[in-house]
Write a protein that holds these residues in place. Sequence first.
Motif, PDB file in Angstrom:
ATOM      1  N   VAL A   1       0.633  -1.050  -0.031  1.00 50.82           N
ATOM      2  CA  VAL A   1      -0.292  -0.287  -0.190  1.00 50.82           C
ATOM      3  C   VAL A   1       1.096   1.478  -0.382  1.00 50.82           C
ATOM      4  CG1 VAL A   1      -1.617   1.728   1.767  1.00 50.82           C
ATOM      5  CG2 VAL A   1      -1.705  -1.045   1.146  1.00 50.82           C
ATOM      6  N   ASP A   2       0.360   2.417  -0.478  1.00 48.72           N
ATOM      7  CA  ASP A   2       1.268   3.106  -0.824  1.00 48.72           C
ATOM      8  C   ASP A   2       0.469   4.442  -0.141  1.00 48.72           C
ATOM      9  OD1 ASP A   2       3.274   2.250  -2.751  1.00 48.72           O
ATOM     10  OD2 ASP A   2       2.846   4.283  -3.949  1.00 48.72           O
ATOM     11  N   LEU A   3       0.407   4.884   0.943  1.00 55.51           N
ATOM     12  CA  LEU A   3       0.412   5.107   2.057  1.00 55.51           C
ATOM     13  C   LEU A   3       0.499   6.988   2.074  1.00 55.51           C
ATOM     14  CD1 LEU A   3      -1.893   5.510   4.376  1.00 55.51           C
ATOM     15  CD2 LEU A   3       0.000   4.639   5.606  1.00 55.51           C
ATOM     16  N   GLU A   4      -0.793   7.698   1.120  1.00 56.07           N
ATOM     17  CA  GLU A   4      -0.607   9.455   1.125  1.00 56.07           C
ATOM     18  C   GLU A   4      -1.188  10.217   1.082  1.00 56.07           C
ATOM     19  OE1 GLU A   4       1.121   8.217  -2.835  1.00 56.07           O
ATOM     20  OE2 GLU A   4      -0.509   8.791  -3.568  1.00 56.07           O
ATOM     21  N   SER A   5      -1.948  11.297   0.766  1.00 54.86           N
ATOM     22  CA  SER A   5      -3.188  12.169   0.329  1.00 54.86           C
ATOM     23  C   SER A   5      -3.149  11.911  -0.888  1.00 54.86           C
ATOM     24  CB  SER A   5      -2.805  13.296   0.992  1.00 54.86           C
ATOM     25  OG  SER A   5      -3.689  14.168   0.435  1.00 54.86           O
TER      26      SER A   5
ATOM     27  N   TYR B   1       9.846   3.779   2.362  1.00 53.82           N
ATOM     28  CA  TYR B   1       9.706   5.144   2.141  1.00 53.82           C
ATOM     29  C   TYR B   1       8.858   5.699   1.103  1.00 53.82           C
ATOM     30  CZ  TYR B   1      11.580  10.174   2.658  1.00 53.82           C
ATOM     31  OH  TYR B   1      11.798  11.203   3.070  1.00 53.82           O
ATOM     32  N   HIS B   2       8.882   6.705   1.351  1.00 50.23           N
ATOM     33  CA  HIS B   2       7.421   6.560  -0.319  1.00 50.23           C
ATOM     34  C   HIS B   2       7.747   8.148  -0.241  1.00 50.23           C
ATOM     35  CE1 HIS B   2       5.087   6.407  -3.454  1.00 50.23           C
ATOM     36  NE2 HIS B   2       4.530   7.228  -3.112  1.00 50.23           N
ATOM     37  N   THR B   3       9.119   8.876  -0.143  1.00 52.62           N
ATOM     38  CA  THR B   3       9.734  10.479  -0.062  1.00 52.62           C
ATOM     39  C   THR B   3       8.922  11.212   1.406  1.00 52.62           C
ATOM     40  OG1 THR B   3       7.538  11.992  -0.919  1.00 52.62           O
ATOM     41  CG2 THR B   3      10.323  10.740  -2.043  1.00 52.62           C
TER      42      THR B   3
ATOM     43  N   ALA C   1       7.331  14.278   0.935  1.00 55.55           N
ATOM     44  CA  ALA C   1       5.202  15.101   0.976  1.00 55.55           C
ATOM     45  C   ALA C   1       5.446  14.903  -0.542  1.00 55.55           C
ATOM     46  CB  ALA C   1       6.371  16.110   1.211  1.00 55.55           C
ATOM     47  N   HIS C   2       5.874  13.259  -0.856  1.00 56.00           N
ATOM     48  CA  HIS C   2       5.484  12.812  -2.118  1.00 56.00           C
ATOM     49  C   HIS C   2       5.701  13.972  -2.895  1.00 56.00           C
ATOM     50  CE1 HIS C   2       2.880  10.852  -5.417  1.00 56.00           C
ATOM     51  NE2 HIS C   2       2.737   9.723  -4.450  1.00 56.00           N
ATOM     52  N   ASP C   3       6.968  14.381  -2.531  1.00 55.04           N
ATOM     53  CA  ASP C   3       7.913  14.710  -4.011  1.00 55.04           C
ATOM     54  C   ASP C   3       8.433  14.204  -5.176  1.00 55.04           C
ATOM     55  OD1 ASP C   3       8.531  16.294  -1.655  1.00 55.04           O
ATOM     56  OD2 ASP C   3       9.802  14.925  -0.487  1.00 55.04           O
TER      57      ASP C   3
ATOM     58  N   ALA D   1       9.611   5.296  -5.110  1.00 53.20           N
ATOM     59  CA  ALA D   1       9.591   6.768  -6.203  1.00 53.20           C
ATOM     60  C   ALA D   1       7.982   7.117  -6.298  1.00 53.20           C
ATOM     61  CB  ALA D   1      10.859   7.017  -6.548  1.00 53.20           C
ATOM     62  N   PRO D   2       7.686   8.732  -5.321  1.00 51.83           N
ATOM     63  CA  PRO D   2       6.434   8.721  -6.266  1.00 51.83           C
ATOM     64  C   PRO D   2       6.233   8.552  -7.745  1.00 51.83           C
ATOM     65  CG  PRO D   2       7.072  10.455  -4.765  1.00 51.83           C
ATOM     66  CD  PRO D   2       7.848   9.272  -4.785  1.00 51.83           C
ATOM     67  N   ARG D   3       4.452   8.725  -8.548  1.00 51.31           N
ATOM     68  CA  ARG D   3       4.764   8.195  -9.908  1.00 51.31           C
ATOM     69  C   ARG D   3       5.621   7.092 -10.280  1.00 51.31           C
ATOM     70  NH1 ARG D   3       4.420  14.186 -11.841  1.00 51.31           N
ATOM     71  NH2 ARG D   3       2.980  14.925 -10.621  1.00 51.31           N
TER      72      ARG D   3
ATOM     73  N   ILE E   1      -1.712  -0.379  -4.270  1.00 58.67           N
ATOM     74  CA  ILE E   1      -2.091   0.352  -4.264  1.00 58.67           C
ATOM     75  C   ILE E   1      -2.872   1.258  -3.566  1.00 58.67           C
ATOM     76  CG2 ILE E   1      -3.350  -1.298  -2.224  1.00 58.67           C
ATOM     77  CD1 ILE E   1      -6.712  -1.077  -4.302  1.00 58.67           C
ATOM     78  N   HIS E   2      -3.153   2.460  -3.483  1.00 60.64           N
ATOM     79  CA  HIS E   2      -3.704   4.028  -2.623  1.00 60.64           C
ATOM     80  C   HIS E   2      -4.362   3.457  -2.025  1.00 60.64           C
ATOM     81  CE1 HIS E   2      -1.802   4.791  -6.702  1.00 60.64           C
ATOM     82  NE2 HIS E   2      -0.549   5.383  -5.972  1.00 60.64           N
ATOM     83  N   ASN E   3      -4.050   3.733  -0.731  1.00 58.32           N
ATOM     84  CA  ASN E   3      -5.416   3.691   0.359  1.00 58.32           C
ATOM     85  C   ASN E   3      -6.461   4.913  -0.188  1.00 58.32           C
ATOM     86  OD1 ASN E   3      -3.303   6.136   0.450  1.00 58.32           O
ATOM     87  ND2 ASN E   3      -4.612   7.481   2.262  1.00 58.32           N
TER      88      ASN E   3
HETATM   89 ZN   LIG Z   1       2.079   7.595  -4.298  1.00 61.56          ZN
END
Ligand SMILES: [Zn+2]
Length: 251
Positions: A7-11, A82-84, A86-88, A117-119, A198-200
């Motif tokens: 799971v990628d946990l982010e806003s 870790y996913h950066t 601030a989703h950088d 890394a994001p994206r 999958i994203h939250n």
């Molecule tokens: Zn992400």
Amino acid sequence: MVNYLSVDLESWASPNLPEFVNLPSKKKKALDKGHIKKSALAILEILKKSNIKITFFVVGQLYEWYPEVVEKIATDGHEIAYHTHAHDVLEDKTTLVRSINLSKKFLQRYKPIGFRAPRIYMDTSHLHVLKKYGFKYDSSTYGPFSEKRKIDGVYEFPVSAIGKIPIGSGYFIGLLGKNVNLLYRTVNKKNVPVISFIHNWQVVRAHKPTFPTTLHIITHPYYLPYLTDCFRSFEYLLKKLSIAPMKNLLK
Ligand SMILES: [Zn+2]
């Protein structure tokens, strides 16, 4: 065959609103309206019921917003990666280093060994930076699985793809729902594990305005699968697959 659904946990707003990236942390938290917490707790609940441990790729900033949520992920026995900060979006090496430095408290607390890394956007020439900060594996590319691929001392575990089709992405769970498992099985038939995420905000839909915005859909129709409520598909995959945290790939 063990697979690695994470799971990628982010806003929900991180990938959606371009202005979100540059907002101060407090404003971002306000905009998220507690969705991070709500979705993370719901996901932890399903995982507990299914008795499955997975990897969460967590945006470091969330440790400032909801330390108790990140702590619960860890105490429930899941792997924290870790996913950066601030989703950088990692356009260059400097962004990566700056991001890592901002997440010091989070990184010191959980000592993550996995990075995404994001994206799914990062130059593999930056992997030596991850190595320097104690990371052991990276999952920021799409491609075929290989147990032994190591770059600058960091294992590369790509998100699964069949040819150029990134079947391991959250996008494909949104697009195909439960049927994505048919593609996973195609990969497994070759005796290869699936690495997917999958994203939250796909598992638990965000408050209004929903993600993505109507304007987004009109200008980028390929975003439509991100509108799908993936709760049932996530539950289904947990039932159908044998899943482990990604750190187990290092064993
Ligand atoms: Zn992400």
